[in-house]
Write a protein that holds these residues in place. Sequence first.
Motif, PDB file in Angstrom:
ATOM      1  N   ILE A  67      36.524 -49.550  24.573  1.00  0.00           N
ATOM      2  CA  ILE A  67      35.712 -49.181  25.740  1.00  0.00           C
ATOM      3  C   ILE A  67      34.860 -47.952  25.440  1.00  0.00           C
ATOM      4  O   ILE A  67      33.676 -47.886  25.787  1.00  0.00           O
ATOM      5  CB  ILE A  67      36.622 -48.935  26.957  1.00  0.00           C
ATOM      6  CG1 ILE A  67      37.279 -50.250  27.394  1.00  0.00           C
ATOM      7  CG2 ILE A  67      35.830 -48.337  28.115  1.00  0.00           C
ATOM      8  CD1 ILE A  67      38.398 -50.078  28.396  1.00  0.00           C
ATOM      9  N   ALA A  68      35.468 -46.973  24.758  1.00  0.00           N
ATOM     10  CA  ALA A  68      34.724 -45.754  24.411  1.00  0.00           C
ATOM     11  C   ALA A  68      33.574 -46.068  23.454  1.00  0.00           C
ATOM     12  O   ALA A  68      32.451 -45.558  23.621  1.00  0.00           O
ATOM     13  CB  ALA A  68      35.671 -44.732  23.790  1.00  0.00           C
ATOM     14  N   LEU A  69      33.835 -46.901  22.445  1.00  0.00           N
ATOM     15  CA  LEU A  69      32.777 -47.261  21.493  1.00  0.00           C
ATOM     16  C   LEU A  69      31.650 -48.027  22.178  1.00  0.00           C
ATOM     17  O   LEU A  69      30.472 -47.831  21.856  1.00  0.00           O
ATOM     18  CB  LEU A  69      33.368 -48.092  20.356  1.00  0.00           C
ATOM     19  CG  LEU A  69      34.246 -47.338  19.355  1.00  0.00           C
ATOM     20  CD1 LEU A  69      34.888 -48.302  18.366  1.00  0.00           C
ATOM     21  CD2 LEU A  69      33.424 -46.280  18.608  1.00  0.00           C
ATOM     22  N   ALA A  70      32.016 -48.900  23.118  1.00  0.00           N
ATOM     23  CA  ALA A  70      30.979 -49.649  23.849  1.00  0.00           C
ATOM     24  C   ALA A  70      30.099 -48.697  24.647  1.00  0.00           C
ATOM     25  O   ALA A  70      28.877 -48.863  24.710  1.00  0.00           O
ATOM     26  CB  ALA A  70      31.635 -50.678  24.768  1.00  0.00           C
ATOM     27  N   ALA A  71      30.725 -47.685  25.269  1.00  0.00           N
ATOM     28  CA  ALA A  71      29.953 -46.709  26.038  1.00  0.00           C
ATOM     29  C   ALA A  71      29.038 -45.906  25.125  1.00  0.00           C
ATOM     30  O   ALA A  71      27.873 -45.631  25.466  1.00  0.00           O
ATOM     31  CB  ALA A  71      30.901 -45.783  26.789  1.00  0.00           C
ATOM     32  N   LEU A  72      29.544 -45.542  23.941  1.00  0.00           N
ATOM     33  CA  LEU A  72      28.717 -44.789  22.992  1.00  0.00           C
ATOM     34  C   LEU A  72      27.551 -45.628  22.492  1.00  0.00           C
ATOM     35  O   LEU A  72      26.429 -45.134  22.369  1.00  0.00           O
ATOM     36  CB  LEU A  72      29.574 -44.314  21.813  1.00  0.00           C
ATOM     37  CG  LEU A  72      30.526 -43.149  22.093  1.00  0.00           C
ATOM     38  CD1 LEU A  72      31.431 -42.894  20.903  1.00  0.00           C
ATOM     39  CD2 LEU A  72      29.727 -41.880  22.432  1.00  0.00           C
ATOM     40  N   ARG A  73      27.840 -46.914  22.195  1.00  0.00           N
ATOM     41  CA  ARG A  73      26.753 -47.789  21.741  1.00  0.00           C
ATOM     42  C   ARG A  73      25.663 -47.904  22.806  1.00  0.00           C
ATOM     43  O   ARG A  73      24.479 -47.947  22.508  1.00  0.00           O
ATOM     44  CB  ARG A  73      27.301 -49.174  21.393  1.00  0.00           C
ATOM     45  CG  ARG A  73      28.123 -49.231  20.130  1.00  0.00           C
ATOM     46  CD  ARG A  73      28.384 -50.659  19.709  1.00  0.00           C
ATOM     47  NE  ARG A  73      29.404 -50.731  18.673  1.00  0.00           N
ATOM     48  CZ  ARG A  73      30.673 -51.024  18.895  1.00  0.00           C
ATOM     49  NH1 ARG A  73      31.076 -51.290  20.129  1.00  0.00           N
ATOM     50  NH2 ARG A  73      31.541 -51.058  17.897  1.00  0.00           N
ATOM     51  N   GLU A  74      26.101 -47.961  24.060  1.00  0.00           N
ATOM     52  CA  GLU A  74      25.130 -48.069  25.150  1.00  0.00           C
ATOM     53  C   GLU A  74      24.271 -46.819  25.234  1.00  0.00           C
ATOM     54  O   GLU A  74      23.062 -46.891  25.420  1.00  0.00           O
ATOM     55  CB  GLU A  74      25.874 -48.290  26.466  1.00  0.00           C
ATOM     56  CG  GLU A  74      24.970 -48.606  27.629  1.00  0.00           C
ATOM     57  CD  GLU A  74      25.754 -48.967  28.881  1.00  0.00           C
ATOM     58  OE1 GLU A  74      25.307 -48.584  29.982  1.00  0.00           O
ATOM     59  OE2 GLU A  74      26.808 -49.617  28.760  1.00  0.00           O
ATOM     60  N   ARG A  75      24.913 -45.658  25.071  1.00  0.00           N
ATOM     61  CA  ARG A  75      24.158 -44.406  25.143  1.00  0.00           C
ATOM     62  C   ARG A  75      23.235 -44.247  23.939  1.00  0.00           C
ATOM     63  O   ARG A  75      22.112 -43.763  24.061  1.00  0.00           O
ATOM     64  CB  ARG A  75      25.128 -43.229  25.226  1.00  0.00           C
ATOM     65  CG  ARG A  75      25.924 -43.212  26.522  1.00  0.00           C
ATOM     66  CD  ARG A  75      26.882 -42.059  26.589  1.00  0.00           C
ATOM     67  NE  ARG A  75      26.197 -40.771  26.662  1.00  0.00           N
ATOM     68  CZ  ARG A  75      26.818 -39.613  26.777  1.00  0.00           C
ATOM     69  NH1 ARG A  75      28.147 -39.582  26.825  1.00  0.00           N
ATOM     70  NH2 ARG A  75      26.141 -38.492  26.833  1.00  0.00           N
ATOM     71  N   ILE A  76      23.723 -44.677  22.757  1.00  0.00           N
ATOM     72  CA  ILE A  76      22.861 -44.627  21.564  1.00  0.00           C
ATOM     73  C   ILE A  76      21.704 -45.589  21.730  1.00  0.00           C
ATOM     74  O   ILE A  76      20.574 -45.306  21.326  1.00  0.00           O
ATOM     75  CB  ILE A  76      23.683 -44.949  20.303  1.00  0.00           C
ATOM     76  CG1 ILE A  76      24.640 -43.792  20.011  1.00  0.00           C
ATOM     77  CG2 ILE A  76      22.776 -45.203  19.105  1.00  0.00           C
ATOM     78  CD1 ILE A  76      25.601 -44.054  18.871  1.00  0.00           C
ATOM     79  N   GLY A  77      21.982 -46.746  22.341  1.00  0.00           N
ATOM     80  CA  GLY A  77      20.914 -47.710  22.580  1.00  0.00           C
ATOM     81  C   GLY A  77      19.812 -47.131  23.451  1.00  0.00           C
ATOM     82  O   GLY A  77      18.628 -47.446  23.277  1.00  0.00           O
ATOM     83  N   ASP A  78      20.194 -46.268  24.389  1.00  0.00           N
ATOM     84  CA  ASP A  78      19.197 -45.635  25.252  1.00  0.00           C
ATOM     85  C   ASP A  78      18.276 -44.703  24.462  1.00  0.00           C
ATOM     86  O   ASP A  78      17.168 -44.383  24.900  1.00  0.00           O
ATOM     87  CB  ASP A  78      19.881 -44.840  26.372  1.00  0.00           C
ATOM     88  CG  ASP A  78      20.604 -45.747  27.359  1.00  0.00           C
ATOM     89  OD1 ASP A  78      20.255 -46.940  27.421  1.00  0.00           O
ATOM     90  OD2 ASP A  78      21.526 -45.260  28.052  1.00  0.00           O
ATOM     91  N   LEU A  79      18.746 -44.246  23.282  1.00  0.00           N
ATOM     92  CA  LEU A  79      17.942 -43.317  22.478  1.00  0.00           C
ATOM     93  C   LEU A  79      16.921 -44.030  21.589  1.00  0.00           C
ATOM     94  O   LEU A  79      16.020 -43.400  21.040  1.00  0.00           O
ATOM     95  CB  LEU A  79      18.859 -42.474  21.586  1.00  0.00           C
ATOM     96  CG  LEU A  79      19.732 -41.432  22.303  1.00  0.00           C
ATOM     97  CD1 LEU A  79      20.680 -40.796  21.313  1.00  0.00           C
ATOM     98  CD2 LEU A  79      18.868 -40.383  22.982  1.00  0.00           C
ATOM     99  N   ARG A  80      17.107 -45.369  21.433  1.00  0.00           N
ATOM    100  CA  ARG A  80      16.178 -46.096  20.573  1.00  0.00           C
ATOM    101  C   ARG A  80      14.769 -46.029  21.156  1.00  0.00           C
ATOM    102  O   ARG A  80      14.548 -46.327  22.322  1.00  0.00           O
ATOM    103  CB  ARG A  80      16.615 -47.543  20.433  1.00  0.00           C
ATOM    104  CG  ARG A  80      17.870 -47.695  19.580  1.00  0.00           C
ATOM    105  CD  ARG A  80      18.349 -49.117  19.500  1.00  0.00           C
ATOM    106  NE  ARG A  80      19.578 -49.214  18.715  1.00  0.00           N
ATOM    107  CZ  ARG A  80      20.328 -50.301  18.646  1.00  0.00           C
ATOM    108  NH1 ARG A  80      19.979 -51.393  19.309  1.00  0.00           N
ATOM    109  NH2 ARG A  80      21.427 -50.295  17.923  1.00  0.00           N
ATOM    110  N   GLY A  81      13.861 -45.635  20.325  1.00  0.00           N
ATOM    111  CA  GLY A  81      12.484 -45.492  20.783  1.00  0.00           C
ATOM    112  C   GLY A  81      12.206 -44.142  21.409  1.00  0.00           C
ATOM    113  O   GLY A  81      11.076 -43.852  21.780  1.00  0.00           O
TER     114      GLY A  81
END
Length: 342
Positions: A299-313
């Motif tokens: 769950i923590a990794l999924a949340a981090l991936r989501e936040r990192i995804g927000d940084l793309r671009g």
Amino acid sequence: MTEVPAGTAVQTSAPAASGRRGRRAVDVPALVERAREGDARSVARLISLVEDASPVLREVAAALAPHTGRAQVLGLTGSPGVGKSTTTTALVRALRQAGKRVGVLAVDPSSPFSGGALLGDRVRMQDHAGDGGVFIRSMASRGHLGGLSWATPQALRVLDAAGCDVVLIETVGVGQSELEIASLADTTLVLVAPGMGDGIQAAKAGILEVADVFVVNKADRDGAQQAVRDLRYMQSLGGRYTGAGGWRPPICRTVASRDTDNGIDEVLGEVEEHRRWLESSGEGHRRRTERAAREIEAIALAALRERIGDLRGSSALGALAERVVAGVADPYGAADELVARL
């Protein structure tokens, strides 16, 4: 509990439906309470919320937590064609005769068109349709590797909270990549069948490290004794249970397609023996603690991936990439800086 119509209790919606389900008003406390009373549609609705990653998923998890930790979890894995669904059906029948309430999570390959489960296991388990003490759910793997669906752990919690004494989890059956079940089940049954080369496959797949009980199904066929010998030989090579006081996986023979004299009682006897060993050795608590740790980590990794995804671009990530390209910074240092900004 019982099996309800395909569109509600079993079939998994396509990802496109997620938003629509998520926006539907949900009274989580009432839903959980009805599920605990054995209402099959409420159980199905909760599992659908889990699969669709509903916005109320955290509320659902919090409401379920006080009512979990009671169910015995049995995992079934093995190559396609060994009879996992037939064995699951036979196990459910025997458990019901013993007065147990049973849940079944049968993970099917995803449809390449809808993203839903192909429902093969549901079709093969119609013997238990209409039984109020059985809940059957086919879940789509949705491309998740390891033989399970990403939503399986939380679906398991739903069935646990709904009062199931035993939950059977049947994996996709892809052969050598479905070892994830060992981290989720209290007892893992590995099924093999005569004439399928499973003795060699066991060594290649590391199945000896997964099995708590071996089941040689279709034992009325030629080659059953050879399959047993192959497994015994593999066990003689060592493994995680070779230490003093360790558990040595027994080898049972079954003909699950038979209604009587099918060997299922012997399997359940070994499962019960393994349960007692888990309790006396402390291994059961260790496994459940490790299971919870894996859930938290995922769950923590999924949340981090989501936040990192927000940084793309974003300008921050773009600037870091420019520095790496220019040789001013290295990728590790840039990644550290990115994580620090999170």
